[in-house]
Design a protein around this motif. Structure first.
Motif, PDB file in Angstrom:
ATOM      1  N   ARG A  19       0.838  -1.212   0.000  1.00 33.89           N
ATOM      2  CA  ARG A  19       0.000   0.000   0.000  1.00 33.89           C
ATOM      3  C   ARG A  19       0.868   1.256   0.000  1.00 33.89           C
ATOM      4  NH1 ARG A  19      -4.497  -2.454   4.120  1.00 33.89           N
ATOM      5  NH2 ARG A  19      -5.717  -3.500   2.509  1.00 33.89           N
ATOM      6  N   CYS A  20       1.952   1.233   0.748  1.00 32.75           N
ATOM      7  CA  CYS A  20       2.868   2.383   0.734  1.00 32.75           C
ATOM      8  C   CYS A  20       3.479   2.562  -0.648  1.00 32.75           C
ATOM      9  CB  CYS A  20       3.969   2.204   1.783  1.00 32.75           C
ATOM     10  SG  CYS A  20       3.420   2.390   3.491  1.00 32.75           S
ATOM     11  N   GLN A  22       2.174   1.655  -3.494  1.00 33.50           N
ATOM     12  CA  GLN A  22       1.127   2.173  -4.378  1.00 33.50           C
ATOM     13  C   GLN A  22       0.907   3.659  -4.147  1.00 33.50           C
ATOM     14  OE1 GLN A  22      -2.054  -0.516  -3.396  1.00 33.50           O
ATOM     15  NE2 GLN A  22      -1.221  -2.150  -4.676  1.00 33.50           N
ATOM     16  N   ASP A  23       0.845   4.073  -2.879  1.00 34.16           N
ATOM     17  CA  ASP A  23       0.657   5.497  -2.573  1.00 34.16           C
ATOM     18  C   ASP A  23       1.797   6.345  -3.137  1.00 34.16           C
ATOM     19  OD1 ASP A  23      -1.749   5.017  -1.273  1.00 34.16           O
ATOM     20  OD2 ASP A  23      -0.852   4.992   0.738  1.00 34.16           O
ATOM     21  N   GLU A  27       1.461   9.207  -5.994  1.00 36.58           N
ATOM     22  CA  GLU A  27       1.886  10.587  -5.705  1.00 36.58           C
ATOM     23  C   GLU A  27       3.052  11.049  -6.568  1.00 36.58           C
ATOM     24  OE1 GLU A  27       3.431  13.225  -1.887  1.00 36.58           O
ATOM     25  OE2 GLU A  27       2.464  11.295  -1.538  1.00 36.58           O
ATOM     26  N   GLN A  41       8.905   5.002   4.125  1.00 35.96           N
ATOM     27  CA  GLN A  41       7.454   5.186   4.195  1.00 35.96           C
ATOM     28  C   GLN A  41       6.771   4.020   4.916  1.00 35.96           C
ATOM     29  OE1 GLN A  41       5.853   7.885   2.837  1.00 35.96           O
ATOM     30  NE2 GLN A  41       3.731   7.235   2.997  1.00 35.96           N
ATOM     31  N   ARG A 108      -7.431   2.546  -4.942  1.00 35.90           N
ATOM     32  CA  ARG A 108      -6.002   2.854  -4.975  1.00 35.90           C
ATOM     33  C   ARG A 108      -5.358   2.215  -6.204  1.00 35.90           C
ATOM     34  NH1 ARG A 108      -4.648   0.429  -0.811  1.00 35.90           N
ATOM     35  NH2 ARG A 108      -4.976   2.071   0.718  1.00 35.90           N
TER      36      ARG A 108
END
Length: 193
Positions: A19-20, A22-23, A27, A41, A108
């Motif tokens: 998830r980090c 992907q974020d 971004e 992260q 996401r």
């Protein structure tokens, strides 16, 4: 610590890292962050990252989950209900259930692919790998030779129903993906009867 809690902890860490990743890719773009950025992260060491993923691409795309051997064996044996399309639906929903993905997770992934179109090719290749495994299982179940149209069409139908169910699921937080998929399977079964 029990084996199950160790597995659960490992899955949680893997999910957090993914998830980090992907974020960060949403971004900054896929090429806009490093593995050191990801480690920071996610709150893990760079070495720990490699215990979970072989590289950045795997961390960002993390999936699809492999087919469960027990679910696959049940399917090949003619179960769980005895109807090919319905049983394909159950096979797909079993993957979804194991991953415990949420509306937020799918949104996401959608944002990730919109922001990083070149990852669509990689995601498509992974999806095609799972589809090929399902086709082979369908051929084995039905006693068909490789490449038989019945297996190809059945898998193409379930893939189309998957996409339709996902589209409905993403626009309404009250919808449940397995329910949407199986409703589509029921409708397709009636249409094809």
């Amino acid at each position: 610590m029990s084996i199950q809690s160790a597995v659960s902890r490992r899955e949680q860490t893997s999910r957090r890292i993914s998830r980090c990743a992907q974020d960060l890719a949403i971004e900054h773009g896929f090429d806009g962050f490093t593995l050191d950025d990801l480690a920071e992260q996610a709150g893990v060491s760079r070495r720990t990252l490699f215990n979970y993923f072989p590289g950045k691409e795997a961390a960002v795309l993390d999936g699809p989950a492999p087919l469960d051997p027990g679910d696959l064996a049940t399917f090949v044996a003619g179960g769980p209900e005895g109807n090919l399309l319905t049983d394909l639906g159950h096979l797909v929903t079993s993957i979804y259930a194991r991953e415990e993905t949420t509306h937020e997770d799918w949104r996401r992934i959608h944002a990730l692919l919109e922001r990083n179109p070149r990852l669509i090719t990689v995601a498509k290749e992974r999806f095609e790998g799972v589809a090929a495994e399902v086709r082979q299982a369908t051929e084995a179940r039905e006693g068909l030779p490789a490449g038989h149209p019945r297996a190809r069409v059945a898998v193409a139908l379930i893939a189309g129903l998957f996409h339709d169910a996902m589209a409905c699921f993403l626009v309404d937080d009250d919808r449940d993906f397995p329910t949407e998929l199986m409703a589509g399977v029921d409708e397709a079964t009636r249409l094809l009867a």
